[in-house]
Scaffold this motif. Structure first.
Motif, mmCIF file in Angstrom:
data_model
loop_
_atom_site.group_PDB
_atom_site.id
_atom_site.type_symbol
_atom_site.label_atom_id
_atom_site.label_comp_id
_atom_site.label_asym_id
_atom_site.label_seq_id
_atom_site.Cartn_x
_atom_site.Cartn_y
_atom_site.Cartn_z
ATOM 1 N N ASP A 212 -10.356 2.229 11.881
ATOM 2 C CA ASP A 212 -9.993 1.253 10.853
ATOM 3 C C ASP A 212 -8.523 1.391 10.479
ATOM 4 O OD1 ASP A 212 -12.590 0.094 10.509
ATOM 5 O OD2 ASP A 212 -13.189 1.819 9.297
ATOM 6 N N ILE A 213 -8.064 2.624 10.371
ATOM 7 C CA ILE A 213 -6.667 2.865 10.006
ATOM 8 C C ILE A 213 -5.762 2.598 11.197
ATOM 9 C CG2 ILE A 213 -5.073 4.504 8.956
ATOM 10 C CD1 ILE A 213 -7.473 3.611 7.218
ATOM 11 N N GLY A 214 -6.254 2.892 12.402
ATOM 12 C CA GLY A 214 -5.476 2.582 13.589
ATOM 13 C C GLY A 214 -5.149 1.101 13.695
ATOM 14 N N HIS A 215 -6.133 0.257 13.444
ATOM 15 C CA HIS A 215 -5.913 -1.192 13.499
ATOM 16 C C HIS A 215 -4.934 -1.644 12.420
ATOM 17 C CE1 HIS A 215 -8.756 -2.142 16.634
ATOM 18 N NE2 HIS A 215 -9.718 -1.479 16.016
ATOM 19 N N ALA A 216 -5.088 -1.110 11.215
ATOM 20 C CA ALA A 216 -4.202 -1.498 10.118
ATOM 21 C C ALA A 216 -2.771 -1.048 10.394
ATOM 22 C CB ALA A 216 -4.705 -0.903 8.804
ATOM 23 N N ALA A 217 -2.625 0.156 10.948
ATOM 24 C CA ALA A 217 -1.295 0.669 11.274
ATOM 25 C C ALA A 217 -0.621 -0.202 12.327
ATOM 26 C CB ALA A 217 -1.398 2.110 11.758
ATOM 27 N N ALA A 218 -1.362 -0.555 13.358
ATOM 28 C CA ALA A 218 -0.805 -1.384 14.423
ATOM 29 C C ALA A 218 -0.330 -2.726 13.875
ATOM 30 C CB ALA A 218 -1.842 -1.591 15.520
ATOM 31 N N PHE A 219 -1.091 -3.299 12.962
ATOM 32 C CA PHE A 219 -0.690 -4.568 12.363
ATOM 33 C C PHE A 219 0.633 -4.431 11.611
ATOM 34 C CE2 PHE A 219 -0.656 -7.045 8.379
ATOM 35 C CZ PHE A 219 -0.430 -8.305 8.918
ATOM 36 N N LEU A 220 0.748 -3.413 10.740
ATOM 37 C CA LEU A 220 1.950 -3.275 9.929
ATOM 38 C C LEU A 220 3.178 -2.914 10.750
ATOM 39 C CD1 LEU A 220 0.583 -1.506 6.724
ATOM 40 C CD2 LEU A 220 1.392 -3.864 6.944
ATOM 41 N N LEU A 221 2.980 -2.244 11.892
ATOM 42 C CA LEU A 221 4.114 -1.877 12.737
ATOM 43 C C LEU A 221 4.585 -3.032 13.608
ATOM 44 C CD1 LEU A 221 2.967 1.667 13.890
ATOM 45 C CD2 LEU A 221 4.852 1.149 12.323
ATOM 46 N N ASP A 222 3.746 -4.009 13.835
ATOM 47 C CA ASP A 222 4.060 -5.122 14.718
ATOM 48 C C ASP A 222 4.983 -6.111 14.011
ATOM 49 O OD1 ASP A 222 4.021 -7.447 16.341
ATOM 50 O OD2 ASP A 222 2.054 -6.908 17.129
ATOM 51 N N GLY A 223 6.227 -6.155 14.462
ATOM 52 C CA GLY A 223 7.192 -7.028 13.816
ATOM 53 C C GLY A 223 6.929 -8.501 14.012
ATOM 54 N N GLU A 224 6.168 -8.856 15.037
ATOM 55 C CA GLU A 224 5.827 -10.255 15.240
ATOM 56 C C GLU A 224 4.740 -10.715 14.277
ATOM 57 O OE1 GLU A 224 4.813 -10.716 19.343
ATOM 58 O OE2 GLU A 224 6.891 -10.507 20.029
ATOM 59 N N LYS A 225 3.804 -9.811 13.975
ATOM 60 C CA LYS A 225 2.694 -10.171 13.084
ATOM 61 C C LYS A 225 2.981 -9.855 11.619
ATOM 62 C CE LYS A 225 -0.759 -9.388 16.701
ATOM 63 N NZ LYS A 225 -1.904 -8.557 17.129
ATOM 64 N N ALA A 226 3.764 -8.798 11.371
ATOM 65 C CA ALA A 226 3.982 -8.342 9.990
ATOM 66 C C ALA A 226 5.468 -8.285 9.644
ATOM 67 C CB ALA A 226 3.341 -6.968 9.794
ATOM 68 N N GLY A 227 6.258 -9.102 10.305
ATOM 69 C CA GLY A 227 7.703 -9.054 10.109
ATOM 70 C C GLY A 227 8.177 -9.444 8.725
ATOM 71 N N PHE A 228 7.335 -10.092 7.934
ATOM 72 C CA PHE A 228 7.704 -10.495 6.574
ATOM 73 C C PHE A 228 7.097 -9.556 5.537
ATOM 74 C CE2 PHE A 228 7.867 -13.817 3.075
ATOM 75 C CZ PHE A 228 9.264 -13.867 3.037
ATOM 76 N N ILE A 229 6.572 -8.419 5.991
ATOM 77 C CA ILE A 229 5.941 -7.451 5.083
ATOM 78 C C ILE A 229 6.754 -6.180 5.059
ATOM 79 C CG2 ILE A 229 3.861 -6.124 4.559
ATOM 80 C CD1 ILE A 229 2.264 -8.187 6.148
#
Length: 248
Positions: A212-229
């Protein structure tokens, strides 16, 4: 920055949440420099990843995240190995669950150094490389930044500190580098069998798992998906910190 071919340092990577984050990043095509003091655990991780033929590339390195020399060396070695550095996940952590009147000042400081100063040291030594790549940092806090059990003062203090440090670094390293934090709740890192009530008390009906944390981490590190966060702390706890508990 997308995760494919990105280069990430993950601390505390030999087990638990750090291991899950490493596995997720590799599965997404990233390259990971896995750091831990548990050399046997790192060797086991390397064997498992090789056997699984994950699409990313893994390098391992032993070191103490509370050591300025070791954190600086980790950044240098990662850049030598992979040619760049795109992200740092400061996950390594320890807990001394001891009543405050029995907790030694040395142990108090050791928890602060490992859990909190680690992120400062990696920002200090890794920040210039992250600026070059337009990268990201991710600090692993805890829901204990916002709620506590008895005798966890040193641990809770560090996790609350990471909440504040994430938004502070986000301001200081902007606009090139994004910095966020994750605050996991109860994550069953041991894989032990739990009681039904342990699962039922969560709003989603189960205790969390490292993935669960692995998926959340990958999302926040991905600049294409989380670039505005940036400057945020994402609580991943199955809803527990939103649940009001009364005795009836």
């Amino acid at each position: 920055m997308s995760l494919r071919n990105s280069v990430t340092i993950v601390t505390g990577a030999a087990s638990g949440i750090g291991r899950a984050i490493t596995q997720r990043l590799l599965a997404d095509g990233g390259k990971v420099a896995a750091m831990d003091e548990d050399t046997a655990g790192l060797e086991q991780l390397s064997r498992e990843m090789a056997a699984a033929a994950e699409s990313g590339a893994l390098a391992t390195m032993s070191g103490d995240v509370a050591s300025q020399d070791d954190t600086a060396a980790a950044v240098e070695r990662t850049c030598e190995t992979f040619g760049r550095l795109d992200a740092i996940v400061c996950n390594a952590g320890i807990m001394k669950r001891v009543p405050a009147d029995d907790l030694s000042y040395e142990d108090w400081h050791r928890v602060l150094d490992v859990n909190l100063s680690q992120s400062f040291l990696f920002a200090k030594h890794g920040g210039p490389e992250l600026r070059k790549s337009g990268g990201a940092m991710l600090l692993i806090s805890s829901s204990r930044a916002f709620m506590s059990e008895a005798d966890t003062e040193s641990y809770s203090a560090t996790k609350g500190g990471l909440f504040a440090l994430a938004h502070s670094l986000a301001v200081s390293l902007s606009p090139q580098v994004r910095v966020n934090a994750l605050a996991p709740g109860w994550i069953n890192v041991s894989g032990e069998e739990l009681r039904a009530v342990d699962h039922e008390q969560h709003l989603v009906g189960r205790v969390g798992v490292p993935a669960d944390i692995g998926h959340a981490a990958a999302f926040l590190l991905d600049g294409e998906k989380a670039g505005f966060i940036t400057g945020q702390t994402l609580v991943v706890d199955g809803g527990m910190t939103r649940k009001m508990i009364y005795a009836h």
